[in-house]
Design a protein around this motif. Sequence first.
Motif, mmCIF file in Angstrom:
data_model
loop_
_atom_site.group_PDB
_atom_site.id
_atom_site.type_symbol
_atom_site.label_atom_id
_atom_site.label_comp_id
_atom_site.label_asym_id
_atom_site.label_seq_id
_atom_site.Cartn_x
_atom_site.Cartn_y
_atom_site.Cartn_z
ATOM 1 N N LEU A 25 18.050 20.931 -8.137
ATOM 2 C CA LEU A 25 17.302 19.667 -8.152
ATOM 3 C C LEU A 25 17.949 18.616 -7.272
ATOM 4 O O LEU A 25 17.277 17.837 -6.614
ATOM 5 N N ALA A 26 19.273 18.595 -7.245
ATOM 6 C CA ALA A 26 19.954 17.562 -6.457
ATOM 7 C C ALA A 26 19.625 17.718 -4.973
ATOM 8 O O ALA A 26 19.406 16.754 -4.262
ATOM 9 N N GLY A 27 19.553 18.950 -4.525
ATOM 10 C CA GLY A 27 19.364 19.165 -3.088
ATOM 11 C C GLY A 27 17.933 19.469 -2.695
ATOM 12 O O GLY A 27 17.674 19.860 -1.560
ATOM 13 N N THR A 28 16.999 19.283 -3.607
ATOM 14 C CA THR A 28 15.629 19.694 -3.319
ATOM 15 C C THR A 28 15.023 18.864 -2.193
ATOM 16 O O THR A 28 15.421 17.729 -1.957
ATOM 17 N N LYS A 29 14.066 19.458 -1.474
ATOM 18 C CA LYS A 29 13.502 18.731 -0.333
ATOM 19 C C LYS A 29 12.434 17.746 -0.782
ATOM 20 O O LYS A 29 11.823 17.912 -1.843
ATOM 21 N N ALA A 30 12.223 16.714 0.009
ATOM 22 C CA ALA A 30 11.163 15.747 -0.246
ATOM 23 C C ALA A 30 9.838 16.347 0.207
ATOM 24 O O ALA A 30 9.768 17.006 1.243
ATOM 25 N N LYS A 31 8.796 16.087 -0.606
ATOM 26 C CA LYS A 31 7.465 16.572 -0.245
ATOM 27 C C LYS A 31 6.999 15.922 1.051
ATOM 28 O O LYS A 31 7.130 14.709 1.213
ATOM 29 N N ILE A 84 20.808 21.524 -12.073
ATOM 30 C CA ILE A 84 21.266 20.349 -11.327
ATOM 31 C C ILE A 84 21.483 20.655 -9.840
ATOM 32 O O ILE A 84 21.112 19.878 -8.974
ATOM 33 N N LEU A 85 22.068 21.787 -9.533
ATOM 34 C CA LEU A 85 22.361 22.091 -8.134
ATOM 35 C C LEU A 85 21.080 22.160 -7.307
ATOM 36 O O LEU A 85 20.987 21.592 -6.223
ATOM 37 N N LEU A 95 21.783 13.371 -12.071
ATOM 38 C CA LEU A 95 21.328 14.547 -12.810
ATOM 39 C C LEU A 95 22.406 15.064 -13.761
ATOM 40 O O LEU A 95 22.104 15.520 -14.851
ATOM 41 N N ARG A 96 23.684 14.961 -13.345
ATOM 42 C CA ARG A 96 24.733 15.468 -14.237
ATOM 43 C C ARG A 96 24.864 14.607 -15.499
ATOM 44 O O ARG A 96 25.420 15.026 -16.488
ATOM 45 N N GLN A 97 24.357 13.364 -15.456
ATOM 46 C CA GLN A 97 24.403 12.500 -16.636
ATOM 47 C C GLN A 97 22.986 12.137 -17.095
ATOM 48 O O GLN A 97 22.783 11.103 -17.741
ATOM 49 N N ALA A 98 22.034 13.016 -16.758
ATOM 50 C CA ALA A 98 20.622 12.704 -17.024
ATOM 51 C C ALA A 98 20.355 12.424 -18.501
ATOM 52 O O ALA A 98 19.631 11.477 -18.837
#
Lengths: 130, 400
Positions: free
Chosen positions: A20-26, A17-18, B107-110
Amino acid sequence: MTSTNTSTHKTSADIDILDLAGTKAKGQRPYFLADKQVEQVLSIAMAVATELAVTRERLASLEAVLTEKGIISADAIEQFAPSAKHTAARSLDTQEYLARILRIVQQDKEEISQDDKSMEQLQRELTQTD
Amino acid sequence: MSNVKTLPSWRALTQHGVMAQANHDEVARLNVLTHLNLHLSSRVIPGLRQVYEKHVHPAFVKDHGREPETRHEVRKVMMEDGYCQLWSALRRNTMEMRHQTGRAMVLRQAGVLSNKVEQLNKGCDTLQLDPKIEVPANINQVDIHCQPGCYYQEYFDQDVTVAASYDVGLFVTTAGLLGALSDGGGQAIANWLKTEHPNFKPKRILDLGCTVGHNAVPLAQAFPDAEVIAIDVATPCLRYAHARAKSLGVDNIRFVQANAESLPQYADESFDLITSAMFWHEASHQMLPKALKTVQRLLKPEGLTIHLEQPQYHGKSVFEQFMRDWDTYYNNEPYWGPMHDLDLAEQLDKAGFDGSAMFEIGVVAKVDEKIFGKSAAGDSGEDYGRAPVWNAFGIWKNKQ
Ligand SMILES: C[S@@+](CC[C@H](N)C(=O)[O-])C[C@H]1O[C@@H](n2cnc3c(N)ncnc32)[C@H](O)[C@@H]1O
């Protein structure tokens, strides 16, 4: 063409989650300030400012609840020692907190390994008419 | 501070059946970012015109001995200005923070979200997915508006997080001006049809690029006897959209995974009304003419097609064009500029319509003013392309 079936994990338990949440946009990330590092520091400062605002709101909520209910005395917070469970929860909180405010560093790292195109490049491709 | 307008909280959004749950701090974070967007549009953006008029424009004229002729010339000099750079850096960063906030929350509740969606969609023939569909070239190389995963990425089997995050964040990007279900655009179109064309009663409606279906729902509610077909290419969006509509008690929308380019599954002249909202600026010079031809083919005689978009650039000053074009280069919207340069009447003509019959109307999001305040125009400052003040273009087929 890319297939829409982009799933790389089987279930929701497998995702990070950490990250993926902060991943950059293509797409190549533009920088605006004369010095890229200065802009990254600006990003961090804005994220910290946001988190401070969130904390202020939480404290305001807390104060309101405590005042309304007359639950604790003024020194109760000073006297409080977190339990092991609390400590673990706070550690997780802090990690999420840092992932949020340091997102720009994560994304810079991701851009190093990605082969993103610029909007100018894509615009040329998208406006070709055979 | 008494003349400062307050914004509604993100909590004012309707918690439909698949809306991600926000905890206290997530709500606070979404609200801070909403306010940050408003701050940038109402307090920072006005400085850009000053910078242009006082410094950048005079310097250009001095250097070149003439006025800047295109928005690209304006962009080149504006982007060298420190204030414009700072605003740009803040605007880009705020967009990225909005995505991280929405994504962390969903995402935490995906797992919970995908289960809810599956339950609501179970056994319904009104959700038609096509596992063989491919992501079209117009959206497969860039994550549009800096949205990681774009509209279609799935991080695990049955994942809907990109759609859920999109739904959560519309409020933030538009400073809360789209209303409780982020459907102010669809409501405005439905309202326009009811008041301006009370005798027009479409039986079959097609909505192109529906995303989470937020603007298709008000149309389906305005015409409960109609069958609405909402298409998109993105699997997670369609799954989420179908469950969302169902949880709102709307069952006359069929969500179909299909590419707007050709739609061979639908017969010629089989729709009375064909709509889209904020769709064409994500197309391409290859896709747009094909899709418009398809619209022409699918529309019944006397049928209407109408599309919500931001206004075209034609006739606007090069400075305003530059402002409106910022997203093209700096918010991952590479086709935004080229689309807004098109002569839409000419495009309709080429698609087989009589382009000279095209009409345009100004549309302002229709929202519950008790909660969301008076509508956008003038309120949030000129936001050059983000505010929910649109231009709709449309045409009646073969109508005198
Ligand atoms: C900006 S969103 C539209 C937003 C939405 N209609 C609204 O009411 O705000 C564009 C949508 O078009 C879809 N799309 C892009 N290219 C498409 C194509 N060739 N055929 C069908 N859908 C497409 C994308 O997946 C995305 O969901």
